[in-house]
Design a protein around this motif. Sequence first.
Motif, PDB file in Angstrom:
ATOM      1  N   HIS A   8      38.918  55.085 -16.523  1.00 53.88           N
ATOM      2  CA  HIS A   8      38.157  56.341 -16.533  1.00 53.88           C
ATOM      3  C   HIS A   8      37.341  56.487 -15.248  1.00 53.88           C
ATOM      4  O   HIS A   8      37.299  57.558 -14.654  1.00 53.88           O
ATOM      5  CB  HIS A   8      37.199  56.363 -17.734  1.00 53.88           C
ATOM      6  N   VAL A   9      36.697  55.407 -14.834  1.00 57.30           N
ATOM      7  CA  VAL A   9      35.887  55.498 -13.605  1.00 57.30           C
ATOM      8  C   VAL A   9      36.794  55.734 -12.401  1.00 57.30           C
ATOM      9  O   VAL A   9      36.511  56.592 -11.563  1.00 57.30           O
ATOM     10  CB  VAL A   9      35.030  54.227 -13.386  1.00 57.30           C
ATOM     11  N   GLU A  10      37.911  55.020 -12.331  1.00 56.54           N
ATOM     12  CA  GLU A  10      38.799  55.213 -11.171  1.00 56.54           C
ATOM     13  C   GLU A  10      39.266  56.667 -11.078  1.00 56.54           C
ATOM     14  O   GLU A  10      39.355  57.234  -9.989  1.00 56.54           O
ATOM     15  CB  GLU A  10      39.999  54.265 -11.247  1.00 56.54           C
ATOM     16  N   LYS A  11      39.573  57.262 -12.240  1.00 62.40           N
ATOM     17  CA  LYS A  11      40.016  58.675 -12.224  1.00 62.40           C
ATOM     18  C   LYS A  11      38.882  59.576 -11.743  1.00 62.40           C
ATOM     19  O   LYS A  11      39.096  60.535 -11.004  1.00 62.40           O
ATOM     20  CB  LYS A  11      40.489  59.089 -13.616  1.00 62.40           C
ATOM     21  N   GLU A  12      37.692  59.270 -12.183  1.00 68.75           N
ATOM     22  CA  GLU A  12      36.509  60.031 -11.770  1.00 68.75           C
ATOM     23  C   GLU A  12      36.325  59.933 -10.244  1.00 68.75           C
ATOM     24  O   GLU A  12      36.017  60.917  -9.574  1.00 68.75           O
ATOM     25  CB  GLU A  12      35.286  59.439 -12.495  1.00 68.75           C
ATOM     26  N   LEU A  13      36.534  58.749  -9.718  1.00 69.89           N
ATOM     27  CA  LEU A  13      36.363  58.544  -8.277  1.00 69.89           C
ATOM     28  C   LEU A  13      37.393  59.355  -7.498  1.00 69.89           C
ATOM     29  O   LEU A  13      37.072  59.995  -6.489  1.00 69.89           O
ATOM     30  CB  LEU A  13      36.502  57.053  -7.932  1.00 69.89           C
ATOM     31  N   GLU A  14      38.633  59.334  -8.000  1.00 71.80           N
ATOM     32  CA  GLU A  14      39.705  60.086  -7.348  1.00 71.80           C
ATOM     33  C   GLU A  14      39.351  61.574  -7.296  1.00 71.80           C
ATOM     34  O   GLU A  14      39.486  62.235  -6.270  1.00 71.80           O
ATOM     35  CB  GLU A  14      40.965  59.889  -8.180  1.00 71.80           C
ATOM     36  N   LYS A  15      38.859  62.053  -8.418  1.00 70.54           N
ATOM     37  CA  LYS A  15      38.502  63.477  -8.532  1.00 70.54           C
ATOM     38  C   LYS A  15      37.368  63.818  -7.550  1.00 70.54           C
ATOM     39  O   LYS A  15      37.427  64.817  -6.834  1.00 70.54           O
ATOM     40  CB  LYS A  15      38.075  63.741  -9.977  1.00 70.54           C
ATOM     41  N   ARG A  16      36.359  62.969  -7.534  1.00 67.62           N
ATOM     42  CA  ARG A  16      35.204  63.247  -6.668  1.00 67.62           C
ATOM     43  C   ARG A  16      35.574  63.127  -5.189  1.00 67.62           C
ATOM     44  O   ARG A  16      34.990  63.804  -4.341  1.00 67.62           O
ATOM     45  CB  ARG A  16      34.046  62.308  -7.011  1.00 67.62           C
ATOM     46  N   SER A  17      36.515  62.264  -4.905  1.00 68.01           N
ATOM     47  CA  SER A  17      36.968  62.127  -3.521  1.00 68.01           C
ATOM     48  C   SER A  17      37.623  63.438  -3.073  1.00 68.01           C
ATOM     49  O   SER A  17      37.394  63.910  -1.954  1.00 68.01           O
ATOM     50  CB  SER A  17      37.924  60.938  -3.463  1.00 68.01           C
ATOM     51  N   GLU A  18      38.410  64.036  -3.978  1.00 69.69           N
ATOM     52  CA  GLU A  18      39.051  65.322  -3.653  1.00 69.69           C
ATOM     53  C   GLU A  18      38.039  66.471  -3.652  1.00 69.69           C
ATOM     54  O   GLU A  18      38.045  67.322  -2.780  1.00 69.69           O
ATOM     55  CB  GLU A  18      40.148  65.644  -4.674  1.00 69.69           C
ATOM     56  N   ASP A  19      37.130  66.465  -4.664  1.00 68.44           N
ATOM     57  CA  ASP A  19      36.213  67.595  -4.835  1.00 68.44           C
ATOM     58  C   ASP A  19      35.165  67.708  -3.733  1.00 68.44           C
ATOM     59  O   ASP A  19      34.872  68.786  -3.263  1.00 68.44           O
ATOM     60  CB  ASP A  19      35.472  67.480  -6.180  1.00 68.44           C
ATOM     61  N   TYR A  20      34.558  66.596  -3.353  1.00 72.63           N
ATOM     62  CA  TYR A  20      33.464  66.740  -2.373  1.00 72.63           C
ATOM     63  C   TYR A  20      33.406  65.611  -1.345  1.00 72.63           C
ATOM     64  O   TYR A  20      32.393  65.403  -0.686  1.00 72.63           O
ATOM     65  CB  TYR A  20      32.100  66.900  -3.082  1.00 72.63           C
ATOM     66  N   GLY A  21      34.514  64.865  -1.220  1.00 67.08           N
ATOM     67  CA  GLY A  21      34.563  63.885  -0.127  1.00 67.08           C
ATOM     68  C   GLY A  21      33.822  62.592  -0.367  1.00 67.08           C
ATOM     69  O   GLY A  21      33.327  61.987   0.596  1.00 67.08           O
ATOM     70  N   LEU A  22      33.756  62.166  -1.607  1.00 64.96           N
ATOM     71  CA  LEU A  22      33.240  60.810  -1.843  1.00 64.96           C
ATOM     72  C   LEU A  22      34.206  59.815  -1.198  1.00 64.96           C
ATOM     73  O   LEU A  22      35.424  59.961  -1.336  1.00 64.96           O
ATOM     74  CB  LEU A  22      33.174  60.542  -3.364  1.00 64.96           C
ATOM     75  N   HIS A  23      33.685  58.831  -0.480  1.00 62.94           N
ATOM     76  CA  HIS A  23      34.543  57.797   0.114  1.00 62.94           C
ATOM     77  C   HIS A  23      34.358  56.537  -0.716  1.00 62.94           C
ATOM     78  O   HIS A  23      33.252  56.002  -0.787  1.00 62.94           O
ATOM     79  CB  HIS A  23      34.140  57.512   1.562  1.00 62.94           C
ATOM     80  N   TYR A  24      35.432  56.078  -1.320  1.00 66.46           N
ATOM     81  CA  TYR A  24      35.274  54.903  -2.180  1.00 66.46           C
ATOM     82  C   TYR A  24      36.374  53.883  -1.947  1.00 66.46           C
ATOM     83  O   TYR A  24      37.465  54.204  -1.474  1.00 66.46           O
ATOM     84  CB  TYR A  24      35.255  55.317  -3.659  1.00 66.46           C
ATOM     85  N   ASP A  31      40.438  54.207  -1.157  1.00 67.75           N
ATOM     86  CA  ASP A  31      41.637  53.445  -1.521  1.00 67.75           C
ATOM     87  C   ASP A  31      41.331  52.446  -2.637  1.00 67.75           C
ATOM     88  O   ASP A  31      40.162  52.184  -2.954  1.00 67.75           O
ATOM     89  CB  ASP A  31      42.170  52.712  -0.280  1.00 67.75           C
ATOM     90  N   VAL A  32      42.404  51.903  -3.178  1.00 66.61           N
ATOM     91  CA  VAL A  32      42.320  50.958  -4.297  1.00 66.61           C
ATOM     92  C   VAL A  32      43.033  49.678  -3.892  1.00 66.61           C
ATOM     93  O   VAL A  32      44.139  49.741  -3.346  1.00 66.61           O
ATOM     94  CB  VAL A  32      43.033  51.570  -5.527  1.00 66.61           C
ATOM     95  N   PHE A  33      42.404  48.530  -4.135  1.00 63.88           N
ATOM     96  CA  PHE A  33      43.013  47.255  -3.741  1.00 63.88           C
ATOM     97  C   PHE A  33      42.955  46.243  -4.879  1.00 63.88           C
ATOM     98  O   PHE A  33      41.911  46.097  -5.533  1.00 63.88           O
ATOM     99  CB  PHE A  33      42.253  46.638  -2.556  1.00 63.88           C
ATOM    100  N   ASN A  34      44.043  45.517  -5.040  1.00 62.53           N
ATOM    101  CA  ASN A  34      43.992  44.338  -5.905  1.00 62.53           C
ATOM    102  C   ASN A  34      43.194  43.253  -5.212  1.00 62.53           C
ATOM    103  O   ASN A  34      43.282  43.095  -3.989  1.00 62.53           O
ATOM    104  CB  ASN A  34      45.407  43.780  -6.116  1.00 62.53           C
ATOM    105  N   LEU A  35      42.468  42.494  -6.001  1.00 62.14           N
ATOM    106  CA  LEU A  35      41.683  41.402  -5.446  1.00 62.14           C
ATOM    107  C   LEU A  35      41.969  40.146  -6.273  1.00 62.14           C
ATOM    108  O   LEU A  35      41.279  39.833  -7.247  1.00 62.14           O
ATOM    109  CB  LEU A  35      40.199  41.797  -5.493  1.00 62.14           C
ATOM    110  N   GLY A  36      43.052  39.493  -5.880  1.00 66.92           N
ATOM    111  CA  GLY A  36      43.447  38.259  -6.558  1.00 66.92           C
ATOM    112  C   GLY A  36      44.047  37.333  -5.528  1.00 66.92           C
ATOM    113  O   GLY A  36      44.382  37.756  -4.420  1.00 66.92           O
ATOM    114  N   HIS A  37      44.185  36.062  -5.890  1.00 67.62           N
ATOM    115  CA  HIS A  37      44.721  35.072  -4.959  1.00 67.62           C
ATOM    116  C   HIS A  37      46.222  35.250  -4.768  1.00 67.62           C
ATOM    117  O   HIS A  37      46.776  35.011  -3.701  1.00 67.62           O
ATOM    118  CB  HIS A  37      44.414  33.678  -5.519  1.00 67.62           C
ATOM    119  N   GLY A  38      46.873  35.676  -5.862  1.00 66.89           N
ATOM    120  CA  GLY A  38      48.326  35.844  -5.794  1.00 66.89           C
ATOM    121  C   GLY A  38      49.065  34.678  -6.433  1.00 66.89           C
ATOM    122  O   GLY A  38      50.291  34.604  -6.376  1.00 66.89           O
ATOM    123  N   THR A  39      48.301  33.751  -7.036  1.00 69.20           N
ATOM    124  CA  THR A  39      48.902  32.595  -7.707  1.00 69.20           C
ATOM    125  C   THR A  39      48.382  32.555  -9.139  1.00 69.20           C
ATOM    126  O   THR A  39      47.201  32.814  -9.353  1.00 69.20           O
ATOM    127  CB  THR A  39      48.463  31.286  -7.013  1.00 69.20           C
TER     128      THR A  39
END
Length: 331
Positions: A145-161, A245-253
């Motif tokens: 839900h928060v990620e969707k909100e961030l996407e929307k706000r980034s489009e609506d008024y230029g939030l950089h996240y 942008d969105v990034f995974n944050l894991g070691h990969g193992t």
Amino acid sequence: MILITGGAGYIGSHVNKLLNNKGYNTLVVDNLCESKESSVKWGKLVKCDLEDREGLEDIFNTYDISAVMHFAAFTSVSESVKCPEKYMHNNYENTVNLLNVMQEYDVNKFIFSSTAAVYGTPESIPIKESHPLKPINPYGESKVHVEKELEKRSEDYGLHYVSLRYFNASGDDPDCEIGEQHNPETHLIPLILDAAIGKRDNITIFGTDYPTPDGTCIRDYVHVEDLAQAHLLAYEYLEDGGCSDVFNLGHGTGFSVKQVIEECMSVTGIKFEVEVGERRAGDPSILVADSSKIREKLGWRPVNSSLTNIVNTAWRWHLKLNFKNHHYFND
Ligand code: UDP
């Protein structure tokens, strides 16, 4: 000044330490409901709940805030299954409140603590950021839900996240100034270490019938210092004009629950009792990150995330927390 919500908590306090060591000014905003004032050893602390809009406005009025790193959230998958509304309120609605105040005060850089739980049961391993978001527990849902909100706000008024989808945050500050301290504790490594010091009778493995080589769940454990470093890189990326942008944050193992237990026995030199229990609701069988995107785009490297280093640093902190006068700290 960088505002760190939840900066008294486990991950937030490590980020607060790193930012201060690098010369940044920080303001920790925390309601201290699950953490202690004593974890805020750097920067300034203001006690405030993110539900409290006036309190937040007061903070944004008083301090010159350039960016917000948002850690404050409930994080227990099992609790979220029992009390979904609590998670939706604190993790989602309170974040919207914070974002509204940020918008009001023209603060438009936001770094968000998301989670691998947004993916649900993975359709492929390792998991890429493009994997569908199908959470299987309310904790994961609240973060989607928060990620969707961030996407929307980034489009609506230029939030950089930047949204960082953590895999299993673990390990502790090697100087033992701060560390993981949940009450009640639900995470695997500190619970195992509690069994090692006799604080609990045993460790229970939640299910041995998963479709994995040894039947126990596999997770991607990433050291909290590496997580902290990723936040600094994300901040610098946004400062340099990087796009949301969105990034995974894991070691990969991935390591199974049984492998983590074996590593803890090896590091501590203690044989403790291991029981097999039922599966825990809401647990996917395997979560392992494809972390190539954050490595390539932000230059992140998980240099502290070997399982041995994770357990070693967790063990030192655990001894300090439970036996302040242990010889480890008097040598
Ligand atoms: N786990 C377990 N026994 C415990 C606590 C956790 O077997 O007492 C398992 C849990 O089912 C999961 C893994 O350990 O597969 C990691 O759980 P944790 O709660 O540490 O992190 P999560 O993956 O839920 O974020």
